[in-house]
Scaffold this motif. Structure first.
Motif, PDB file in Angstrom:
ATOM      1  N   ALA A   1     -85.939  67.533  -6.810  1.00 61.89           N
ATOM      2  CA  ALA A   1     -86.522  68.375  -6.959  1.00 61.89           C
ATOM      3  C   ALA A   1     -87.505  68.321  -7.422  1.00 61.89           C
ATOM      4  O   ALA A   1     -88.749  68.552  -7.315  1.00 61.89           O
ATOM      5  CB  ALA A   1     -85.641  69.770  -6.666  1.00 61.89           C
ATOM      6  N   GLU A   2     -87.383  67.860  -8.803  1.00 60.12           N
ATOM      7  CA  GLU A   2     -87.783  67.847 -10.668  1.00 60.12           C
ATOM      8  C   GLU A   2     -89.192  67.718  -9.588  1.00 60.12           C
ATOM      9  O   GLU A   2     -89.943  67.109 -10.683  1.00 60.12           O
ATOM     10  CB  GLU A   2     -87.215  68.162 -11.568  1.00 60.12           C
ATOM     11  CG  GLU A   2     -87.996  68.296 -12.945  1.00 60.12           C
ATOM     12  CD  GLU A   2     -86.978  68.480 -14.462  1.00 60.12           C
ATOM     13  OE1 GLU A   2     -87.993  68.801 -15.200  1.00 60.12           O
ATOM     14  OE2 GLU A   2     -85.995  68.639 -13.578  1.00 60.12           O
ATOM     15  N   MET A   3     -88.468  65.569  -9.874  1.00 52.90           N
ATOM     16  CA  MET A   3     -89.358  64.521  -9.991  1.00 52.90           C
ATOM     17  C   MET A   3     -89.895  64.646  -8.885  1.00 52.90           C
ATOM     18  O   MET A   3     -91.749  64.192  -9.014  1.00 52.90           O
ATOM     19  CB  MET A   3     -88.118  63.002  -9.347  1.00 52.90           C
ATOM     20  CG  MET A   3     -87.204  62.827 -10.926  1.00 52.90           C
ATOM     21  SD  MET A   3     -86.361  61.596 -10.314  1.00 52.90           S
ATOM     22  CE  MET A   3     -87.116  60.378  -9.089  1.00 52.90           C
ATOM     23  N   GLU A   4     -89.759  65.628  -7.871  1.00 49.27           N
ATOM     24  CA  GLU A   4     -91.266  65.759  -6.647  1.00 49.27           C
ATOM     25  C   GLU A   4     -92.379  66.526  -7.476  1.00 49.27           C
ATOM     26  O   GLU A   4     -93.129  66.465  -6.627  1.00 49.27           O
ATOM     27  CB  GLU A   4     -90.508  66.105  -5.654  1.00 49.27           C
ATOM     28  CG  GLU A   4     -89.558  65.351  -4.773  1.00 49.27           C
ATOM     29  CD  GLU A   4     -90.370  63.683  -4.273  1.00 49.27           C
ATOM     30  OE1 GLU A   4     -91.318  63.593  -4.214  1.00 49.27           O
ATOM     31  OE2 GLU A   4     -89.584  63.130  -4.019  1.00 49.27           O
ATOM     32  N   LYS A   5     -91.687  68.003  -7.977  1.00 43.09           N
ATOM     33  CA  LYS A   5     -92.860  67.833  -8.200  1.00 43.09           C
ATOM     34  C   LYS A   5     -93.854  67.545  -8.697  1.00 43.09           C
ATOM     35  O   LYS A   5     -95.213  68.137  -9.237  1.00 43.09           O
ATOM     36  CB  LYS A   5     -91.864  69.480  -9.378  1.00 43.09           C
ATOM     37  CG  LYS A   5     -91.639  70.426  -8.130  1.00 43.09           C
ATOM     38  CD  LYS A   5     -90.718  71.696  -9.510  1.00 43.09           C
ATOM     39  CE  LYS A   5     -90.045  72.542  -8.313  1.00 43.09           C
ATOM     40  NZ  LYS A   5     -88.592  73.335  -9.262  1.00 43.09           N
ATOM     41  N   VAL A   6     -92.548  67.720 -10.287  1.00 42.60           N
ATOM     42  CA  VAL A   6     -93.500  65.798 -10.952  1.00 42.60           C
ATOM     43  C   VAL A   6     -95.272  65.343 -10.038  1.00 42.60           C
ATOM     44  O   VAL A   6     -96.173  65.193 -10.598  1.00 42.60           O
ATOM     45  CB  VAL A   6     -92.983  65.414 -12.104  1.00 42.60           C
ATOM     46  CG1 VAL A   6     -93.752  64.299 -13.219  1.00 42.60           C
ATOM     47  CG2 VAL A   6     -92.105  65.825 -13.084  1.00 42.60           C
ATOM     48  N   LYS A   7     -94.401  64.072  -9.246  1.00 39.78           N
ATOM     49  CA  LYS A   7     -95.050  63.629  -8.796  1.00 39.78           C
ATOM     50  C   LYS A   7     -96.510  64.438  -7.870  1.00 39.78           C
ATOM     51  O   LYS A   7     -97.390  64.207  -7.961  1.00 39.78           O
ATOM     52  CB  LYS A   7     -94.568  62.824  -7.328  1.00 39.78           C
ATOM     53  CG  LYS A   7     -93.101  62.431  -8.178  1.00 39.78           C
ATOM     54  CD  LYS A   7     -92.579  61.121  -7.254  1.00 39.78           C
ATOM     55  CE  LYS A   7     -91.573  60.595  -7.745  1.00 39.78           C
ATOM     56  NZ  LYS A   7     -90.877  59.671  -6.074  1.00 39.78           N
ATOM     57  N   ALA A   8     -95.591  66.041  -6.981  1.00 39.39           N
ATOM     58  CA  ALA A   8     -97.061  66.751  -6.529  1.00 39.39           C
ATOM     59  C   ALA A   8     -98.764  67.084  -7.526  1.00 39.39           C
ATOM     60  O   ALA A   8     -99.783  66.974  -7.620  1.00 39.39           O
ATOM     61  CB  ALA A   8     -96.567  67.582  -6.083  1.00 39.39           C
ATOM     62  N   LYS A   9     -97.525  67.403  -9.129  1.00 37.45           N
ATOM     63  CA  LYS A   9     -98.530  68.048 -10.167  1.00 37.45           C
ATOM     64  C   LYS A   9     -99.725  66.092 -10.565  1.00 37.45           C
ATOM     65  O   LYS A   9    -100.900  66.520 -10.752  1.00 37.45           O
ATOM     66  CB  LYS A   9     -98.101  68.228 -11.090  1.00 37.45           C
ATOM     67  CG  LYS A   9     -97.002  69.563 -11.397  1.00 37.45           C
ATOM     68  CD  LYS A   9     -96.777  69.675 -12.528  1.00 37.45           C
ATOM     69  CE  LYS A   9     -95.907  71.515 -11.911  1.00 37.45           C
ATOM     70  NZ  LYS A   9     -95.778  71.456 -13.257  1.00 37.45           N
ATOM     71  N   ILE A  10     -99.520  65.154 -10.578  1.00 35.92           N
ATOM     72  CA  ILE A  10     -99.901  63.768 -11.081  1.00 35.92           C
ATOM     73  C   ILE A  10    -100.640  63.730  -9.908  1.00 35.92           C
ATOM     74  O   ILE A  10    -101.780  63.346 -10.549  1.00 35.92           O
ATOM     75  CB  ILE A  10     -98.672  62.997 -11.057  1.00 35.92           C
ATOM     76  CG1 ILE A  10     -98.081  63.187 -12.498  1.00 35.92           C
ATOM     77  CG2 ILE A  10     -99.878  61.252 -11.167  1.00 35.92           C
ATOM     78  CD1 ILE A  10     -96.748  61.846 -12.705  1.00 35.92           C
ATOM     79  N   SER A  11    -100.709  63.655  -8.975  1.00 31.76           N
ATOM     80  CA  SER A  11    -101.357  62.776  -8.148  1.00 31.76           C
ATOM     81  C   SER A  11    -102.213  64.494  -7.827  1.00 31.76           C
ATOM     82  O   SER A  11    -104.070  64.021  -7.414  1.00 31.76           O
ATOM     83  CB  SER A  11    -100.313  63.501  -6.341  1.00 31.76           C
ATOM     84  OG  SER A  11    -101.336  63.920  -4.988  1.00 31.76           O
TER      85      SER A  11
END
Length: 83
Positions: free
Chosen positions: A11-21
């Protein structure tokens, strides 16, 4: 039921990916705005020179030759390739 450690990490990885995008989209937007601002500055400078449009290419060629670039890097693709 408790959330597993790996699920929390996922879940944290998905949040980080969204922020990167989002950051990449913002960067692209800022790069475009920067390019537009530079282009506006260039146009303002050229217009301030009061050079007739038909004489502008010759003036730019003379400036390029005087700067020692000789067709390197800043010209259209293929320019200076026959040197």
């Amino acid at each position: 039921m408790a959330t597993s450690k790996s699920a929390k990490i996922q879940a944290e990885m998905e949040k980080v990916k969204a922020k990167i995008s989002e950051a990449q989209a913002k960067l692209k937007e800022l790069e475009q705005k920067h390019r537009e601002a530079e282009n506006e500055e260039i146009v303002d400078i050229v217009r301030g020179m009061s050079v007739p449009l038909d004489e502008l290419p010759l003036l730019l060629q003379k400036l390029r030759g005087a700067s020692g670039q000789g067709g390197q890097k800043s010209g259209p693709a293929g320019e200076g390739a026959a040197e």
